[in-house]
Design an enzyme around this catalytic site. Structure first.
Site, short mmCIF file in Angstrom:
data_model
loop_
_atom_site.label_atom_id
_atom_site.label_comp_id
_atom_site.label_asym_id
_atom_site.label_seq_id
_atom_site.Cartn_x
_atom_site.Cartn_y
_atom_site.Cartn_z
N GLU A 209 1.99 -6.28 -7.92
CA GLU A 209 2.27 -7.55 -8.30
C GLU A 209 2.47 -7.52 -9.99
O GLU A 209 1.85 -8.29 -10.59
CB GLU A 209 1.22 -8.63 -8.10
CG GLU A 209 1.38 -8.86 -6.56
CD GLU A 209 0.68 -10.39 -6.32
OE1 GLU A 209 -0.12 -10.60 -7.22
OE2 GLU A 209 0.64 -11.07 -5.06
N GLU A 305 2.39 -8.88 1.26
CA GLU A 305 1.18 -9.42 1.59
C GLU A 305 1.42 -11.03 1.62
O GLU A 305 2.28 -11.77 1.03
CB GLU A 305 0.29 -9.57 0.17
CG GLU A 305 -0.18 -8.33 -0.08
CD GLU A 305 -1.07 -8.46 -1.52
OE1 GLU A 305 -1.70 -9.41 -1.84
OE2 GLU A 305 -1.08 -7.34 -2.26
C1 GAL Z 1 -2.43 -10.81 -4.39
C2 GAL Z 1 -2.95 -9.39 -4.75
C3 GAL Z 1 -3.87 -8.78 -3.77
C4 GAL Z 1 -5.18 -9.83 -3.80
C5 GAL Z 1 -4.58 -10.94 -3.42
C6 GAL Z 1 -5.68 -12.18 -3.37
O1 GAL Z 1 -1.87 -11.38 -5.38
O2 GAL Z 1 -1.88 -8.45 -4.60
O3 GAL Z 1 -4.70 -7.38 -4.52
O4 GAL Z 1 -5.54 -9.90 -5.16
O5 GAL Z 1 -3.71 -11.73 -4.21
O6 GAL Z 1 -6.72 -11.86 -2.40
#
Ligand code: GAL
Length: 994
Positions: A209, A305
């Site tokens: 990110e 994700e």
């Molecule tokens: C995303 C990030 C992950 C984790 C998640 C929230 O933005 O890439 O590493 O932090 O948010 O749990």
């Protein structure tokens, strides 16, 4: 990558298509998309010794020329410090329909110091990758170097916080360290790539990110560097990044070499709130800003994700963590169906749910925003149990695995439901003509509607804020499904019959319509289903959930192979297990989990778990006549549906009894507070400069713990000077993560405890947690100092002792180098006098070679090994809990307990701490020397700490040590401390002691 001639020809149809996406001169993805047809489902991956091609077009990944929908779940090996249990989770994921596991690799977890990298024991990445391959899961590898992930410093090692240069840029110092890390990881990963047939690593992410320098030379140079480095290390699978903003950051062509055709995927993350209308982030979305996949029309829709729950912050204050039951409630099974089916309807064919098993941020691993448990409200809880969120995942996962038509979908003609509160996405596979309808209900009440445009006249119910996928014109086995009003779950051929399973909510009325040239002779094997034949179509209806499984067998309809239709509600569907064997697929019904199935001769050997008494039924390839379950023969008969049906049920589990925790021994510590304590072995804190982002205050030495090599846990300071007369107060400026505190003593007299206040939201977001604790000198001390001076003149030595619970480094999500913000004391000033203070500092001693650098901080007991099982506590005082002491400082409690869990039982055990919430104390929990987390009695919300088997000896002796830090402002426990059983199953995996 070179593709051998033999392999090349083995790839069905690819030669004719000229499909070599990793080579030069690749066809454009649009060409490829047209030309790669929908084939059979891809095989289960393994380290099969063959070379494989991994490419993609705009619809999906193409593995050896076959379409693959990636249905992945995230778990972090570093959040489950027991390698045996990795296998447990991988097998559970695989069984529940996932075909991939996505893992971060945390730099800090593997590196205690520059140049030192540890991949052994609980850090054995290679072992994890081998297990994933043995389990039949693809791996999406995400080694950062930056990972965020709610871990300390976003995964950056503690030592990196004290180095020169700007992290997350192409700063040469930083890149030199990045090279070290990536070289170490890649040496392992390169040996486990799916392309080489030596593992199942399929995709690889760089950075995380990274939205700070998008489109800027700094960002482009950094991303190109990482890309080139990973390629140079021999990683030849597609690489990608996860765009936080969903608007095309780091899409192909956006930075240097990252535009190589077919070798760089665009991915974006999504964490919608439960009350949002699910966004159309996929290929078919409206596009434009934040449109997700539309930003990269030549790569398949990819969410590296997508929220599967949410992390929970500490209790109290404005962030007010409520515990993970809340995440699981707000992002429940209906959330999963509503959002994930919307994703599929938007052409997303690479889908990873973050988290699927959250686990435990043990030791000093958690970032400031979270506490120890990282349960996440995920489909599997922290104690490795299935939760009510699993049925949705299981059904979608099995569907994607068995219905290849879903890998290539186009938007089809708009279709409306009779009741317009139901939003319909209509998709069609251009090769097979199969139609899919995702029906979504965003309203607050259940809606029942027909779908006349799709010829579906039987009402379909979609519960409030839920969704379902129904289909029409789909080939199932040798027949064509005209349509079904419930979601298909799987279709396979076992022995002499085709089987199709349909699943839905309890109470749904399933209607399945099959093309049937001849009037068939259905056979009802359970009372509920009914059927009718009309004009070449067979209409079968079954209410779901009236009995467990409803079965109808269809024969003589002009197709020479019979078809078995199975109808299941959520609970029943969760006990249906397809399994691929070299001799063909199996379907097993009954147990709580099927881990493996192996055919030897005429016997099928099954392993798995039961949690309650259950029947067992197996549909398998021809010639299978015998069954074993976990090594024991199971007598069976052949049922009316051609299955082998157990004559006696399988046993459930006897829940093991857990002992009460008693026989406690107690010892107080913090001799560091005494003026006579010998600190000559401590490090002098006399540096003048620092690479921290916190400025060194004028006239002060650097007091930041990281500058002296103390990166985790508590840190002690002792400041010495002569002549204290006149001092009225002392002010201690300090900086910590959330829930930091300090306590101070002057010449052994407690001055008090100061807790880091929670800053306002803006400062908190910037990671700014600083405060100044001012302690007025108690009258007793002032008097003593006066008398000292009067009786002895100047020259009397004084010592200010300060203990800082510094908590963790900032996560630096914005790439501002804030992981380098100071931790520990920052400045010390006095009122009434200006003594010349010399400082010494002490944190954790040498890192534990097995448990790692994040296991311990610098408490006296930790330095002396009081947390270790081998420590001899004979001379400690016997005591009983609960206790209510009032003392500023640290007190340890130890006890031993034995467990005697049946070796055939997988028991998941937790430790519960509870007390009057007014009491200001916190506890570090050490089980057999392992730091299983931190309990803060007056903050919460966590009361139950999972103790992973392997660290916990379920057959044998265990040592529990509690390091209690009390503010001294209230009586302090421990109060109630007990073991609790969080799950039990007959079965499990063999567990090796860690
Ligand atoms: C995303 C990030 C992950 C984790 C998640 C929230 O933005 O890439 O590493 O932090 O948010 O749990």
């Amino acid at each position: 990558m070179e593709l051998s001639r033999r392999t090349f020809h083995a790839l069905a149809g690819t030669a004719a298509l000229g499909f070599t996406l990793t080579g030069s001169g690749s066809p454009t993805s649009a060409d490829t998309a047209r030309s790669v047809p929908t084939g059979p489902p891809p095989p289960v991956p393994s380290a099969d010794g063959r070379r494989h091609e991994v490419g993609f077009d705009r619809y999906s990944l193409l593995v050896d020329g076959r379409r693959l929908v990636l249905w992945s779940g995230e778990m972090h090996p570093f959040r489950l410090p027991s390698p045996s249990l990795w296998r447990d989770m991988l097998e559970k994921m695989r069984a529940h329909g996932y075909n991939a596991v996505s893992v971060y690799v945390a730099w800090n977890y593997h590196s205690p110091a520059p140049g030192r990298y540890d991949f052994t024991g609980v850090r054995d990445l290679d072992l994890f990758l081998r297990m994933a391959a043995e389990t039949g899961l693809y791996v999406i590898l995400r080694p950062g170097p930056y990972i965020n992930a709610e871990v300390d410093a976003g995964g950056f090692p503690g030592w990196l916080t004290a180095t020169e240069g700007t992290a997350r840029t192409s700063d040469p110092t930083y890149l030199r360290y990045v090279d070290e890390w990536l070289s170490a990881v890649n040496a392992i990963v390169a040996k486990r790539l799916f392309t080489r047939g030596t593992g199942t690593v399929l995709l690889y992410q760089i950075e995380n990110e990274y939205d700070a320098h998008v489109g800027e030379p700094t960002g482009r140079a950094y991303m190109s560097y990482l890309y080139e480095k990973v390629r140079a290390d021999g990683i030849d699978v597609p690489l990608f990044h996860n765009d936080k903003g969903r608007d095309g950051a780091w899409a192909p062509g956006s930075f240097g070499t990252g535009g190589e055709k077919g070798r760089w995927l665009y991915g974006f993350d999504g964490y919608p709130e439960p009350d949002e209308v699910p966004p159309d982030w996929g290929r078919f979305g409206p596009g434009g800003a934040k449109g997700g996949a539309t930003a990269s029309p030549r790569t398949p829709g990819f969410v590296p994700e997508f929220g599967g729950g949410w992390f929970d912050p500490w209790g109290g204050s404005w962030f007010d963590g409520k515990g993970y039951a809340e995440s699981r409630r707000t992002r429940d099974a209906a959330y999963e169906r509503r959002f994930y089916l919307t994703n599929l309807a938007n052409g997303i064919t690479l889908h990873n749910v973050y988290m699927t098993y959250g686990g435990t941020s043990w030791g000093w691993l958690p970032a400031p925003v979270v506490y120890t448990s990282y349960d996440y409200g995920a489909a599997f809880d922290e104690a490795r149990n299935a939760t009510p969120k699993l049925p949705a995942m299981h059904q979608i996962g099995q569907l994607l695995r068995h219905v290849p038509d879903l890998a290539k979908l186009n938007r089809a003609k708009a279709v409306r439901a009779a009741d317009e509160r139901i939003k319909v996405y209509h998709l069609v596979n251009p090769d097979t003509g199969a139609h899919f309808y995702v029906l979504r209900n965003d309203s607050e009440e259940a809606v029942t509607s027909t779908l006349p445009d799709a010829g579906i006249d039987l009402p379909v119910t979609v519960p409030a804020r839920d969704a379902k996928l129904i289909t029409a014109g789909l080939r199932i086995g040798r027949r064509t499904l005209v349509h079904a009003t419930v979601q298909p779950m799987l279709t396979l051929t076992a022995g002499r019959q085709d089987i199709a399973v349909f699943a839905g909510r309890r109470g749904d009325l399933a209607q399945v319509v099959l093309d049937s040239p001849d009037e068939p002779t259905p056979m009802r094997l359970d009372p509920e289903p009914a059927w009718a034949y009309n004009l070449g179509k067979l209409y079968v209806t079954a209410p779901l959930g009236v009995s467990e499984l409803s079965r109808v067998r269809i024969e003589s309809d002009g197709v020479d192979t019979p078809m078995l239709l199975l109808f299941a509600d959520d609970a029943t569907a969760l006990r249906l297990w397809p399994y691929e064997t070299p001799s063909g697929p199996l379907l097993v019904y009954g147990p709580a989990l099927l881990r493996s199935a192996e055919l030897r001769g005429s016997t099928v050997h099954l392993t798995g778990d039961t949690t309650a008494v259950t029947g067992l039924e197996v549909w398998g390839p021809r010639g299978i006549t015998h069954v074993t379950w976990n090594g024991r023969p199971v007598p069976t008969r052949i049922s009316g549906t051609g299955s082998l049906l157990a004559l006696r049920p399988l046993a459930g589990v006897t829940r093991p009894a857990l002992p009460a925790l008693d026989g406690w021994r107690r010892r107080t510590e913090n001799p560091e507070a005494e003026s006579g304590f010998d600190d000559s072995g401590w490090t002098a804190a006399d540096k003048k400069t620092s690479f921290s982002t916190t400025p060194v205050p004028d006239g002060q030495p650097v007091l930041f713990a990281d500058d002296y090599g103390f990166h985790y846990g508590d840190v002690w300071y002792r400041g010495e000077w002569t002549d204290a007369d006149g001092i009225e107060s002392v002010s201690l400026a300090y900086s910590t993560g959330t829930q930091g505190l300090l306590m101070a003593w002057l010449d052994g007299e407690p001055l008090g405890t100061h807790r880091m206040p929670v800053p306002d939201k803006d400062r908190a977001r910037q990671g700014t947690w600083t405060a100044k604790a001012t302690f007025g000198l108690p009258e007793g001390l002032r008097k003593k100092f006066r008398e000292d001076r009067e009786s002895r003149g100047s020259g009397e030595r004084h010592v200010l002792s300060v203990l800082v619970r510094r908590m963790q480094h900032d996560m630096d999500g914005k790439a501002l180098d804030t992981h380098k913000a100071a931790r520990g004391l920052t400045a010390v000033t006095f009122e009434g006098a200006s003594p010349e203070v010399t400082w010494r500092i002490q944190g954790a001693s040498t890192p534990d070679p097995v448990r790692g650098p994040m296991n311990n901080g610098g408490l006296y007991g930790e330095r002396e090994g009081w947390h270790l099982p081998e420590y001899d506590d004979k001379d400690w005082k016997d005591t009983e809990l609960p206790r209510a002491d009032r003392r500023q400082g640290v007190t340890w409690y130890r006890t031993d307990f034995r467990l005697d869990v049946d070796p055939g039982v997988d028991a998941s055990v937790g430790l519960v701490l509870d007390d009057d919430p007014e009491r200001a104390y916190r506890v570090q929990i050490f089980l057999n020397g392992w730091n299983m987390g931190q309990y803060i009695n007056d903050v919460g919300p966590q009361h139950t700490f999972v103790l992973p088997n392997g660290i916990l000896r379920t057959r044998g002796a265990n040592t529990l040590a509690l390091a209690v830090l009390s503010d001294g402002t209230t009586p302090s426990g421990p109060g109630d401390v007990r073991l609790t059983l969080l799950g039990a199953a007959a079965g499990g995996v063999p567990v090796k002691a860690v």
